[in-house]
Scaffold this motif. Structure first.
Motif, PDB file in Angstrom:
ATOM      1  N   ILE A  54     -56.440 -51.808 -46.872  1.00  9.86           N
ATOM      2  CA  ILE A  54     -55.005 -51.533 -46.866  1.00  9.86           C
ATOM      3  C   ILE A  54     -54.319 -52.856 -46.609  1.00  9.86           C
ATOM      4  N   MET A  55     -53.692 -53.405 -47.635  1.00  6.61           N
ATOM      5  CA  MET A  55     -53.008 -54.695 -47.519  1.00  6.61           C
ATOM      6  C   MET A  55     -53.912 -55.760 -46.886  1.00  6.61           C
ATOM      7  N   GLY A  56     -55.187 -55.746 -47.249  1.00  9.85           N
ATOM      8  CA  GLY A  56     -56.139 -56.724 -46.746  1.00  9.85           C
ATOM      9  C   GLY A  56     -56.928 -56.285 -45.525  1.00  9.85           C
ATOM     10  N   ALA A  57     -56.487 -55.238 -44.832  1.00  9.98           N
ATOM     11  CA  ALA A  57     -57.207 -54.730 -43.658  1.00  9.98           C
ATOM     12  C   ALA A  57     -58.342 -53.829 -44.142  1.00  9.98           C
ATOM     13  N   SER A  72     -67.812 -36.398 -37.781  1.00  8.19           N
ATOM     14  CA  SER A  72     -66.385 -36.502 -38.074  1.00  8.19           C
ATOM     15  C   SER A  72     -65.569 -35.973 -36.895  1.00  8.19           C
ATOM     16  N   PRO A  73     -64.286 -36.334 -36.817  1.00  6.22           N
ATOM     17  CA  PRO A  73     -63.420 -35.746 -35.794  1.00  6.22           C
ATOM     18  C   PRO A  73     -63.366 -34.221 -35.886  1.00  6.22           C
ATOM     19  N   GLU A  74     -63.513 -33.679 -37.095  1.00  9.28           N
ATOM     20  CA  GLU A  74     -63.529 -32.215 -37.250  1.00  9.28           C
ATOM     21  C   GLU A  74     -64.714 -31.614 -36.501  1.00  9.28           C
ATOM     22  N   LYS A  75     -65.869 -32.241 -36.602  1.00  8.80           N
ATOM     23  CA  LYS A  75     -67.071 -31.757 -35.914  1.00  8.80           C
ATOM     24  C   LYS A  75     -66.928 -31.914 -34.397  1.00  8.80           C
ATOM     25  N   LEU A  76     -66.318 -33.024 -33.973  1.00  7.01           N
ATOM     26  CA  LEU A  76     -66.183 -33.333 -32.542  1.00  7.01           C
ATOM     27  C   LEU A  76     -64.940 -32.704 -31.913  1.00  7.01           C
ATOM     28  N   HIS A  77     -64.097 -32.103 -32.735  1.00  5.88           N
ATOM     29  CA  HIS A  77     -62.825 -31.530 -32.268  1.00  5.88           C
ATOM     30  C   HIS A  77     -61.932 -32.608 -31.656  1.00  5.88           C
ATOM     31  N   GLY A  78     -61.873 -33.752 -32.315  1.00  2.58           N
ATOM     32  CA  GLY A  78     -61.024 -34.857 -31.868  1.00  2.58           C
ATOM     33  C   GLY A  78     -61.747 -36.181 -31.992  1.00  2.58           C
ATOM     34  N   THR A  79     -61.057 -37.237 -31.627  1.00  2.00           N
ATOM     35  CA  THR A  79     -61.635 -38.578 -31.678  1.00  2.00           C
ATOM     36  C   THR A  79     -61.078 -39.407 -30.525  1.00  2.00           C
ATOM     37  N   PRO A  80     -61.890 -40.271 -29.938  1.00  2.00           N
ATOM     38  CA  PRO A  80     -61.396 -41.122 -28.854  1.00  2.00           C
ATOM     39  C   PRO A  80     -60.769 -42.422 -29.358  1.00  2.00           C
ATOM     40  N   VAL A  81     -60.726 -42.621 -30.666  1.00  2.00           N
ATOM     41  CA  VAL A  81     -60.269 -43.897 -31.223  1.00  2.00           C
ATOM     42  C   VAL A  81     -58.975 -43.703 -32.002  1.00  2.00           C
ATOM     43  N   ARG A  82     -58.010 -44.606 -31.758  1.00  4.35           N
ATOM     44  CA  ARG A  82     -56.797 -44.668 -32.570  1.00  4.35           C
ATOM     45  C   ARG A  82     -56.867 -45.952 -33.389  1.00  4.35           C
ATOM     46  N   ILE A  83     -56.442 -45.865 -34.640  1.00  5.84           N
ATOM     47  CA  ILE A  83     -56.460 -47.021 -35.526  1.00  5.84           C
ATOM     48  C   ILE A  83     -55.052 -47.580 -35.580  1.00  5.84           C
ATOM     49  N   GLY A  84     -54.886 -48.822 -35.192  1.00  4.83           N
ATOM     50  CA  GLY A  84     -53.589 -49.485 -35.275  1.00  4.83           C
ATOM     51  C   GLY A  84     -53.470 -50.194 -36.609  1.00  4.83           C
ATOM     52  N   LEU A  85     -52.430 -49.877 -37.354  1.00  4.66           N
ATOM     53  CA  LEU A  85     -52.198 -50.508 -38.657  1.00  4.66           C
ATOM     54  C   LEU A  85     -50.850 -51.211 -38.611  1.00  4.66           C
TER      55      LEU A  85
END
Length: 135
Positions: A54-57, A72-85
């Protein structure tokens, strides 16, 4: 002493987003964020892995693999990571991502910690903070 302190190389973190239905996720990231596919591979079992940008990222999208403990987050019912773009126009990219299926956690606004930032979740359960510095 950090042995890498004087290394001539720059480290780059390339996250892998584990999803269910990688081909659909690839299409979503292309629509929502204007992502491009740099490489894609389909295994004999039908699972897909793709490197995207995404724009080089750069990031990788891969089908879930219980055998390798990639859930996947669907399997885990969430995710501990946020992606900063970080982008030039977070309002525009955020609005477009929502238009094509992302869900708003909180809208883009000037935050008192120095960013114009909004938080959304893509259809595959991954959290994205779309932002730019205020100064």
């Amino acid at each position: 002493m950090n042995i890498y302190q004087h290394s001539p190389y720059t480290a780059v973190i390339v996250p892998t987003l584990t999803v269910r239905n990688c081909p659909d996720a690839i299409a979503f990231y292309q629509k929502a964020f204007g992502a491009t596919v740099l490489m894609s591979n389909t295994d004999t079992d039908g699972s897909v892995v793709a490197e995207m940008a995404i724009m080089g990222a750069r990031f990788v999208v891969a089908d879930e693999s219980e055998e390798h403990k990639h859930f996947s987050p669907e399997k885990l019912h969430g995710t501990p990571v946020r992606i900063g773009l970080r982008v030039e126009d977070p309002d525009q990219l955020f609005a477009f991502a929502v238009e094509v299926g992302a869900v708003v956690i909180y809208p883009v606004a000037d935050q008192d910690y120095g960013y114009r930032l909004g938080h959304l979740v893509d259809p595959y359960g991954h959290h994205w903070e779309i932002f730019k510095p205020l100064t």
